[in-house]
Design a protein around this motif. Structure first.
Motif, mmCIF file in Angstrom:
data_model
loop_
_atom_site.group_PDB
_atom_site.id
_atom_site.type_symbol
_atom_site.label_atom_id
_atom_site.label_comp_id
_atom_site.label_asym_id
_atom_site.label_seq_id
_atom_site.Cartn_x
_atom_site.Cartn_y
_atom_site.Cartn_z
ATOM 1 N N CYS A 22 -0.441 -3.161 -6.916
ATOM 2 C CA CYS A 22 -1.748 -3.486 -6.341
ATOM 3 C C CYS A 22 -2.297 -4.797 -6.880
ATOM 4 O O CYS A 22 -2.794 -5.633 -6.115
ATOM 5 C CB CYS A 22 -2.742 -2.362 -6.609
ATOM 6 S SG CYS A 22 -2.467 -0.879 -5.640
ATOM 7 N N VAL B 33 -9.544 -0.015 -2.884
ATOM 8 C CA VAL B 33 -9.837 1.429 -2.941
ATOM 9 C C VAL B 33 -8.728 2.152 -3.709
ATOM 10 O O VAL B 33 -8.999 2.969 -4.599
ATOM 11 C CB VAL B 33 -9.996 2.022 -1.521
ATOM 12 C CG1 VAL B 33 -10.068 3.543 -1.572
ATOM 13 C CG2 VAL B 33 -11.234 1.456 -0.840
ATOM 14 N N LEU B 34 -7.490 1.844 -3.361
ATOM 15 C CA LEU B 34 -6.354 2.475 -4.032
ATOM 16 C C LEU B 34 -6.326 2.127 -5.517
ATOM 17 O O LEU B 34 -6.132 3.002 -6.367
ATOM 18 C CB LEU B 34 -5.048 2.054 -3.351
ATOM 19 C CG LEU B 34 -3.755 2.581 -3.935
ATOM 20 C CD1 LEU B 34 -3.747 4.104 -4.009
ATOM 21 C CD2 LEU B 34 -2.572 2.080 -3.106
ATOM 22 N N GLU C 17 -8.421 -1.825 1.429
ATOM 23 C CA GLU C 17 -7.641 -0.625 1.108
ATOM 24 C C GLU C 17 -6.940 -0.759 -0.243
ATOM 25 O O GLU C 17 -6.820 0.213 -0.993
ATOM 26 C CB GLU C 17 -6.623 -0.352 2.213
ATOM 27 C CG GLU C 17 -5.940 0.973 2.095
ATOM 28 C CD GLU C 17 -5.016 1.276 3.266
ATOM 29 O OE1 GLU C 17 -4.442 2.375 3.271
ATOM 30 O OE2 GLU C 17 -4.857 0.421 4.159
ATOM 31 N N ARG D 113 1.205 3.866 -3.161
ATOM 32 C CA ARG D 113 0.883 5.283 -2.957
ATOM 33 C C ARG D 113 2.068 6.170 -3.359
ATOM 34 O O ARG D 113 1.874 7.239 -3.941
ATOM 35 C CB ARG D 113 0.533 5.540 -1.501
ATOM 36 C CG ARG D 113 -0.842 5.091 -1.134
ATOM 37 C CD ARG D 113 -1.164 5.515 0.278
ATOM 38 N NE ARG D 113 -2.474 5.059 0.659
ATOM 39 C CZ ARG D 113 -2.788 4.663 1.873
ATOM 40 N NH1 ARG D 113 -1.898 4.681 2.834
ATOM 41 N NH2 ARG D 113 -4.015 4.269 2.139
ATOM 42 N N VAL E 106 0.823 -1.208 0.000
ATOM 43 C CA VAL E 106 0.000 0.000 0.000
ATOM 44 C C VAL E 106 0.861 1.264 0.000
ATOM 45 O O VAL E 106 0.703 2.111 -0.886
ATOM 46 C CB VAL E 106 -1.019 -0.003 1.161
ATOM 47 C CG1 VAL E 106 -1.730 1.336 1.264
ATOM 48 C CG2 VAL E 106 -2.029 -1.128 0.976
ATOM 49 N N HIS F 272 -8.405 -7.539 0.599
ATOM 50 C CA HIS F 272 -7.737 -6.332 1.109
ATOM 51 C C HIS F 272 -8.473 -5.087 0.603
ATOM 52 O O HIS F 272 -8.261 -4.629 -0.516
ATOM 53 C CB HIS F 272 -6.280 -6.320 0.668
ATOM 54 C CG HIS F 272 -5.431 -5.373 1.444
ATOM 55 N ND1 HIS F 272 -5.508 -4.004 1.294
ATOM 56 C CD2 HIS F 272 -4.507 -5.612 2.400
ATOM 57 C CE1 HIS F 272 -4.644 -3.438 2.108
ATOM 58 N NE2 HIS F 272 -4.032 -4.398 2.796
#
Length: 83
Positions: free
Chosen positions: A45, A60-61, A57, A30, A26, A55
């Motif tokens: 990802c 979402v990412l 998050e 980012r 993550v 997962h």
């Protein structure tokens, strides 16, 4: 927006190289995103989510990355998974 330190990037990269599903994926994705390296962030990802499909998050990412690259259908798919 503050960029991560080089030592952090190296550590996250090592962690992800050893285990693509490492929690380090993550912050690494980012960091790539902040640097404009969207394709690299997407690859990070995708590899992690293959191993950890639950997962939230990560999904979402990934959805945000797809949105930023203009892939609205895939962004919507990722956010549907989250919901």
């Amino acid at each position: 927006m503050e960029f991560p330190r080089a030592a952090d990037l190296q550590r996250w990269s090592r962690d992800v190289a050893r285990d693509p599903a490492s929690p380090s994926f993550v912050p690494l994705a980012r960091a790539y995103r902040r640097q404009g390296l969207h394709e690299a962030a997407i690859r990070v990802c995708l590899r992690a989510l293959e191993r950890q499909p639950e997962h939230v998050e990560g999904h979402v990412l990934l959805g945000a990355l797809y949105l930023e690259t203009g892939d609205l259908e895939r962004a919507s798919d990722e956010w549907s998974i989250v919901l």
